[in-house]
Design an enzyme around this catalytic site. Structure first.
Site, PDB file in Angstrom:
ATOM      1  N   LYS A 117       0.587  -0.974   0.007  1.00  0.00           N
ATOM      2  CA  LYS A 117      -0.211   0.393  -0.126  1.00  0.00           C
ATOM      3  C   LYS A 117       0.281   1.311   0.001  1.00  0.00           C
ATOM      4  O   LYS A 117       0.703   1.992  -0.727  1.00  0.00           O
ATOM      5  CB  LYS A 117      -1.543   0.132   1.187  1.00  0.00           C
ATOM      6  CG  LYS A 117      -0.358  -0.070   2.585  1.00  0.00           C
ATOM      7  CD  LYS A 117      -0.943  -0.046   4.158  1.00  0.00           C
ATOM      8  CE  LYS A 117       0.110  -0.419   5.237  1.00  0.00           C
ATOM      9  NZ  LYS A 117      -0.973  -0.809   5.498  1.00  0.00           N
ATOM     10  N   ARG A 170      -7.642  -0.672  16.522  1.00  0.00           N
ATOM     11  CA  ARG A 170      -8.011  -0.412  15.867  1.00  0.00           C
ATOM     12  C   ARG A 170      -9.371  -1.419  14.777  1.00  0.00           C
ATOM     13  O   ARG A 170     -10.030  -1.990  15.287  1.00  0.00           O
ATOM     14  CB  ARG A 170      -7.519  -0.559  14.471  1.00  0.00           C
ATOM     15  CG  ARG A 170      -8.068   0.582  13.302  1.00  0.00           C
ATOM     16  CD  ARG A 170      -6.016   0.356  12.069  1.00  0.00           C
ATOM     17  NE  ARG A 170      -5.946  -1.075  11.264  1.00  0.00           N
ATOM     18  CZ  ARG A 170      -5.270  -0.752  10.849  1.00  0.00           C
ATOM     19  NH1 ARG A 170      -4.071   0.309  10.424  1.00  0.00           N
ATOM     20  NH2 ARG A 170      -4.555  -1.982   9.889  1.00  0.00           N
TER      21      ARG A 170
HETATM   22  C1  LIG Z   1      -0.673  -1.284   6.136  1.00  0.00           C
HETATM   23  C2  LIG Z   1      -0.585  -3.377   7.081  1.00  0.00           C
HETATM   24  C3  LIG Z   1       0.602  -3.705   7.462  1.00  0.00           C
HETATM   25  C4  LIG Z   1       1.949  -3.613   7.199  1.00  0.00           C
HETATM   26  O1  LIG Z   1       2.179  -2.880   8.658  1.00  0.00           O
HETATM   27  P1  LIG Z   1       4.061  -2.245   8.191  1.00  0.00           P
HETATM   28  O2  LIG Z   1       4.545  -2.028   9.574  1.00  0.00           O
HETATM   29  O3  LIG Z   1       4.259  -1.248   6.779  1.00  0.00           O
HETATM   30  O4  LIG Z   1       4.825  -3.949   7.713  1.00  0.00           O
HETATM   31  C5  LIG Z   1      -0.224  -4.945   7.906  1.00  0.00           C
HETATM   32  N1  LIG Z   1      -1.421  -5.432   8.223  1.00  0.00           N
HETATM   33  C6  LIG Z   1      -2.336  -4.569   8.045  1.00  0.00           C
HETATM   34  C7  LIG Z   1      -3.954  -4.567   8.831  1.00  0.00           C
HETATM   35  C8  LIG Z   1      -2.070  -2.963   7.711  1.00  0.00           C
HETATM   36  O5  LIG Z   1      -3.091  -2.477   7.329  1.00  0.00           O
END
Ligand SMILES: *Cc1c(COP(=O)(O)O)cnc(C)c1O
Length: 353
Positions: free
Chosen positions: A36, A129
């Site tokens: 993302k 969250r």
């Molecule tokens: C963005 C996201 C991740 C990845 O997190 P990083 O800190 O970039 O490794 C993992 N799980 C969810 C649900 C996310 O939204």
């Protein structure tokens, strides 16, 4: 070259992917590559694919659509909106969920499309969250198991996001125990326990990952070279996969304090100024709509960012060893937040070297 530009060094990225692949493999953990923060740019996902990554994850279906290599599994990381359940089933194989109403709608969409959709039940162990509370999780799992075109594929936890909560063995045991309870009560096998993101790396480096946790969702540590619970560097990782370069459009010696009666700046804030006398000010052509100055750092350590408006960033280069001139380039390291906004800004060119 045209500026501003975000440059991705693909060789450094490939190195980082290999190191995290090995770290995960050595701990019996699989992972999906989270895309993302660079909008799943094909030139970057290709590097992951060529390194052997076959599971990709994004929060936006528009990004998942771009990841269409042969034989890949796609994870939708943000809980699906009710208005997108059909595209969610179409463009993802797995999605994270916490609402029965949504799983019900996914089931309906999956029936319509003749598919089985995999669901990870998210359990909120404190970051606040997404996720069902632990006390509700067993009952919700039982509901999910009733849908014919939904597979309860796994359990997931998320950390380090809203609350900044750091993962621990104790909080992970909530979900690992839950997997046993689901097995006992419903006879269902939970294949995947997804124990977080780049904030769970310390379990891998210390080799203390609970044995039941067999999956992570990894973005930042591969891209920026640091784990996110303690901001520790991980051996062998490059921290400079990405660089921002912007061009100087004005360079003048001017006062350090604005002249005249002070009201609000372009963003309705009242900035504070320190009088340092006349300083050499470089105005560069990148602004707050592209990137927040607090989330980038000049590679010239003697340069200091003073402020920003929508399209300009002002940098004090009085003490720099470099004698800059108009047209010269200032370069910056990026962080998670700046990589994200630079990736989404259509005014910032993307170059892959
Ligand atoms: C963005 C996201 C991740 C990845 O997190 P990083 O800190 O970039 O490794 C993992 N799980 C969810 C649900 C996310 O939204």
């Amino acid at each position: 070259m045209k500026y501003p530009v975000l440059i991705t060094n693909r060789a450094k990225l490939a190195n980082n992917i290999k190191i995290i692949q090995k770290l995960c493999a050595d701990n019996g953990v699989s992972f999906c590559a989270v895309t993302k923060v660079f909008c799943a740019a094909p030139k970057i996902t290709r590097v992951y694919y060529d390194a052997g990554v076959r599971e990709f994850a994004d929060t936006r279906i528009a990004n998942l659509k771009k990841i269409n290599y042969q034989g890949v599994t796609r994870w939708l990381l943000r809980l699906p909106m009710l208005c997108e359940v059909e595209t969610a089933v179409k463009y993802s194989d797995v999605s994270l969920n916490s609402e029965i109403a949504t799983v019900k709608a996914l089931n309906k969409a999956a029936i319509k499309l003749g598919k089985t959709h995999k669901v990870i039940l998210m359990v909120d162990v404190g970051d606040l969250r997404e996720g069902v509370l632990p006390r509700d999780a067993l009952a919700v799992a039982g509901e999910i198991l009733k849908f014919p075109n939904i597979e309860l594929y796994g359990l997931g936890v998320n950390y380090n996001c809203f609350g900044g909560v750091i993962p621990t063995h104790e909080s992970m045991s909530i979900v690992t125990n839950l997997a046993y309870e689901i097995k006992n009560k419903y006879g269902a096998n939970i294949k995947v326990i997804s124990g977080g993101n780049s904030g769970s790396m310390h379990f891998l480096t210390a080799r203390t990952m609970p044995k039941e946790v067999n999956y992570l969702r990894i973005g930042e540590v591969i891209l920026l070279g640091r784990e996110t619970s303690y901001q520790q560097h991980i051996d062998g990782l490059h921290e400079d996969v990405f660089r921002l370069h912007a061009q100087i459009i004005e360079l003048k010696k001017k006062p350090s304090v604005p002249v005249g009666e002070l009201g609000l700046n372009a963003f309705g804030e009242k900035p504070v100024f320190v009088d340092r006398g006349d300083i050499l000010r470089a105005v560069i052509a990148v602004g707050r709509q592209d990137v927040d100055m607090n989330k980038i750092a000049p590679l010239d350590h003697k340069a200091e960012i003073l402020g920003q408006s929508s399209d300009h960033t002002i940098v004090d280069v009085t003490h720099s060893d470099t004698k800059y001139k108009v047209g010269d380039i200032l370069s910056f390291s990026v962080s998670y937040g700046s990589l994200l906004s630079l990736s989404t800004s259509k005014y910032v060119r993307k170059v892959y070297e």
